[in-house]
Design an enzyme around this catalytic site. Structure first.
Site, mmCIF file in Angstrom:
data_model
loop_
_atom_site.group_PDB
_atom_site.id
_atom_site.type_symbol
_atom_site.label_atom_id
_atom_site.label_comp_id
_atom_site.label_asym_id
_atom_site.label_seq_id
_atom_site.Cartn_x
_atom_site.Cartn_y
_atom_site.Cartn_z
ATOM 1 N N ASP A 1 0.831 -1.208 0.000
ATOM 2 C CA ASP A 1 0.000 0.000 0.000
ATOM 3 C C ASP A 1 0.867 1.260 0.000
ATOM 4 O O ASP A 1 0.530 2.262 -0.639
ATOM 5 C CB ASP A 1 -0.873 0.044 1.252
ATOM 6 C CG ASP A 1 -1.932 -1.031 1.286
ATOM 7 O OD1 ASP A 1 -3.127 -0.688 1.352
ATOM 8 O OD2 ASP A 1 -1.577 -2.222 1.276
ATOM 9 N N ASN B 1 4.124 -7.873 6.192
ATOM 10 C CA ASN B 1 2.834 -7.469 5.634
ATOM 11 C C ASN B 1 2.402 -6.123 6.234
ATOM 12 O O ASN B 1 1.964 -5.209 5.530
ATOM 13 C CB ASN B 1 1.833 -8.574 5.963
ATOM 14 C CG ASN B 1 0.463 -8.400 5.342
ATOM 15 O OD1 ASN B 1 -0.165 -9.373 4.968
ATOM 16 N ND2 ASN B 1 -0.050 -7.184 5.222
ATOM 17 N N ARG C 1 -4.863 -17.561 10.000
ATOM 18 C CA ARG C 1 -4.442 -16.183 10.217
ATOM 19 C C ARG C 1 -5.133 -15.638 11.476
ATOM 20 O O ARG C 1 -6.345 -15.788 11.623
ATOM 21 C CB ARG C 1 -4.817 -15.315 9.024
ATOM 22 C CG ARG C 1 -4.052 -15.611 7.744
ATOM 23 C CD ARG C 1 -4.683 -14.894 6.557
ATOM 24 N NE ARG C 1 -6.045 -15.360 6.327
ATOM 25 C CZ ARG C 1 -7.012 -14.632 5.777
ATOM 26 N NH1 ARG C 1 -6.781 -13.379 5.412
ATOM 27 N NH2 ARG C 1 -8.224 -15.136 5.606
ATOM 28 N N GLU D 1 -5.788 -12.594 12.382
ATOM 29 C CA GLU D 1 -6.700 -11.480 12.113
ATOM 30 C C GLU D 1 -7.954 -11.920 11.370
ATOM 31 O O GLU D 1 -8.902 -11.145 11.226
ATOM 32 C CB GLU D 1 -5.967 -10.388 11.330
ATOM 33 C CG GLU D 1 -5.691 -10.685 9.873
ATOM 34 C CD GLU D 1 -4.499 -11.601 9.624
ATOM 35 O OE1 GLU D 1 -4.126 -11.778 8.443
ATOM 36 O OE2 GLU D 1 -3.930 -12.162 10.596
ATOM 37 N N ASP E 1 -6.045 -10.989 -1.600
ATOM 38 C CA ASP E 1 -6.758 -11.916 -0.718
ATOM 39 C C ASP E 1 -8.245 -11.544 -0.696
ATOM 40 O O ASP E 1 -8.609 -10.627 0.014
ATOM 41 C CB ASP E 1 -6.154 -11.929 0.687
ATOM 42 C CG ASP E 1 -5.807 -10.542 1.218
ATOM 43 O OD1 ASP E 1 -5.747 -9.562 0.452
ATOM 44 O OD2 ASP E 1 -5.601 -10.441 2.432
ATOM 45 N N GLU F 1 -11.519 1.958 -0.732
ATOM 46 C CA GLU F 1 -10.468 0.956 -0.928
ATOM 47 C C GLU F 1 -10.527 0.346 -2.318
ATOM 48 O O GLU F 1 -9.496 0.066 -2.932
ATOM 49 C CB GLU F 1 -10.629 -0.130 0.134
ATOM 50 C CG GLU F 1 -9.658 -1.266 0.040
ATOM 51 C CD GLU F 1 -10.026 -2.424 0.938
ATOM 52 O OE1 GLU F 1 -9.138 -3.222 1.255
ATOM 53 O OE2 GLU F 1 -11.212 -2.535 1.340
ATOM 54 N N GLU G 1 -13.665 -10.336 3.124
ATOM 55 C CA GLU G 1 -13.907 -10.800 4.486
ATOM 56 C C GLU G 1 -14.355 -9.685 5.421
ATOM 57 O O GLU G 1 -14.586 -9.925 6.600
ATOM 58 C CB GLU G 1 -12.620 -11.424 5.045
ATOM 59 C CG GLU G 1 -12.132 -12.609 4.236
ATOM 60 C CD GLU G 1 -10.768 -13.102 4.695
ATOM 61 O OE1 GLU G 1 -10.580 -14.323 4.751
ATOM 62 O OE2 GLU G 1 -9.904 -12.267 5.023
#
Length: 541
Positions: free
Chosen positions: A167, A203, A284, A286, A318, A502, A517
């Site tokens: 990003d 990440n 994961r 999160e 993702d 986004e 998600e």
């Protein structure tokens, strides 16, 4: 829990001589032989109860919360109270943790002030300060998931309360347009600091991200900064660039043909290419509940499924049908079996950047070594990924020894980084015009799957790379068309909502983007950066 081998790997990387001893880029990393523990490691049992109990709609809420007491104290209290009649898990968590907030500054758009004013204001809204000096009296500092950074930085916005690797490059495009060179330098220094401390750029700066990286844009970040400050930046960050390369090529020297290790794949003929990878084989943290539920629907062994899911997260895409078996859904994900077009173009760019840094340093032999590596990568990638029938660059399944049939905007990376031949670029341009170009810009893939990195969604970084790639190969009319449609869509949605988002639906420009998600996020760092660059391209400042 993280596998011991990964902890050993990080320890090995951290033990290497610090490049910051020879280049003053960022404050020296703390002397440590240990990796900060993640929330699941700190709060076993409680973590699973909270995440699987879905007491918060978003699993990221709990992992971003800050404990008010030491983990042992909180766990002891939870074990005493959890089986008592009337026990309220959410109330317990909220009393023992400080819950995260989405933004540090309340912000309301002023539509009358215009879009450019909004963009300029957002740099302040999304900015986060450097970590304060270490306080020996803060006994809870080591138990927070946020990894402190020595310089200020920009977060994407919404639920994304920390810096994100890829990003940041696209956000920096806007910072460059806004003349915010110092903040660009701060962000670059933070990434150099992370490379010095962990041996890679995670990440994001959270402990639960310390098993994976993201698309390696650090070379582009350094080159963008060098446009303002000169080629001396290539020397300044050269040790960090070399650390980045070591991370991506770890294990390459001993890898046998037809096998893979970590992020490296050695093809049967000996060529080296790369894949996305995460060192953990657990859900994961999160997205814990989502991953556990998805694994139950898959026929794959759980550890293998989680590796593929985490590698998909490392890719930034993702999730997408790009990573699925033909005709399959998320349960068929096979990310680590694929040699991705985009990743290998980025590593080609890293190799060429290291070659340029060596030339600036007056080391032509080293420059030729990196150029040779880049040429070998280019030859292998083009041979495997180019589909002459489809006229497109596609990922390659190294296990099945066959090219993927899925066409995505990752196929424009060879144009953006100059690997494509003129004829290949011409055919990719024709494919974009015929199949990907929609009223709002370029759609990410040609499949509508309800995954957020599929149709009808579109994302700022992919628009930017396609626009730049087309322009690089003298396809100015199509490049301008994509840019104009994207700017028009962003501007219209801002006028209606006061927000920059986004992602966007480019097929039906009156409908918000969906899938994924979590709910649609506003802010938004990379959208702002790309939009400002395109606005200045259409209407120079």
């Amino acid at each position: 829990m993280l596998k011991p081998v990964f902890c050993s790997l990080l320890g090995l990387l951290a033990a290497q001589p610090s490049w910051s001893q020879t280049a003053t880029v960022a404050p020296a990393a703390p002397k440590t032989d240990t990796v900060p523990l993640s929330p699941r490691q700190l709060f076993p049992g409680l973590f699973e109860d909270v995440q699987l109990g879905r007491i918060f709609p978003d699993n990221k809420t709990f992992v971003d919360a800050a404990p008010k007491q030491r983990p042992a104290t909180i766990l002891a209290a939870w074990r005493r109270e959890k089986d008592r009649p009337g026990f309220d898990l959410k109330a317990f968590v909220e009393s023992h943790f400080t819950m995260p907030t989405s933004t540090a500054i309340p912000f309301q758009s002023d539509l009358k002030a215009g879009l450019r004013h909004h963009l300029d204001t957002l740099w302040t809204v999304l900015a986060r300060p450097a970590a304060p000096a270490a306080d020996a009296t803060d006994s809870l500092a080591e138990f927070r998931s946020l990894v402190p950074l020595p310089k200020p930085y920009i977060v994407p916005g919404g639920r994304f309360r920390e810096v994100y690797y890829w990003d940041s490059y696209f956000t920096m495009l806007g910072l460059a347009e806004a003349g915010k060179t110092q903040l660009m330098k701060d962000i670059t220094d933070n990434f150099a600091y992370l490379l010095g401390r962990f041996g890679f750029i995670p990440n994001g700066n959270r402990t639960y991200y310390l098993t994976r990286s993201q698309p390696p844009f650090f070379a582009d970040i350094v080159k963008l900064l060098a446009q303002d400050l000169g080629n001396g930046e290539l020397l300044r960050y050269r040790p960090a660039l070399e650390a980045e390369y070591r991370y991506w090529m770890l294990g390459a020297e001993t890898l046998k043909p037809g096998t893979a290790a970590h992020r490296v794949v050695r093809l049967p003929n000996g060529e080296l290419l790369n894949r996305y990878w995460d060192e953990s084989d657990q859900p994961r943290e999160e997205s814990y509940a989502e991953d556990v539920a998805a694994a139950k629907k898959s026929k794959q062994p759980a550890a293998q499924f989680y590796h593929h899911m985490r590698a998909g997260a490392a890719s930034g895409w993702d999730f997408s049908s790009r990573w699925f078996k033909p005709g399959g859904g998320l349960e068929s994900i096979q990310t680590t079996d694929l040699v991705p077009v985009d990743l290998n173009c980025l590593l080609y760019n890293l190799e060429m950047t290291l070659a340029e840094a060596a030339r600036v340093a007056g080391q032509p032999a080293q420059a030729r070594t990196y150029e040779a590596k880049a040429d070998q990568r280019k030859t292998a990638l083009l041979a495997l990924s180019w589909d002459p029938k489809a006229g497109w660059f596609q990922d390659y399944n190294w296990r099945l020894k066959q090219r993927s049939t899925v066409r995505t905007l990752a196929g424009t990376y060879p144009l953006a980084y100059g690997l494509a031949t003129p004829e290949q670029a011409k055919r990719v341009g024709a494919g974009l015009q015929t199949n990907f170009l929609k009223p709002g810009g370029l759609v990410t893939t040609l499949s509508a799957t309800h995954q957020q990195w599929d149709a009808p969604n579109a994302w700022a970084p992919l628009q930017h790379l396609a626009i730049e790639g087309l322009a690089r190969y003298d396809q100015k009319a199509l490049s301008d068309t994509v840019a104009h449609r994207w700017v028009r869509l962003n501007t219209r949605v801002y006028g209606q909502t006061g927000k920059l988002l986004e992602k966007y639906d480019v097929e039906n420009v009156n409908r918000p983007a969906g899938g994924g998600e979590y709910p649609l996020q506003d802010g938004f760092g990379w959208t702002n950066g790309v939009l400002l660059r395109l606005l200045n391209r259409e209407q120079p400042r």
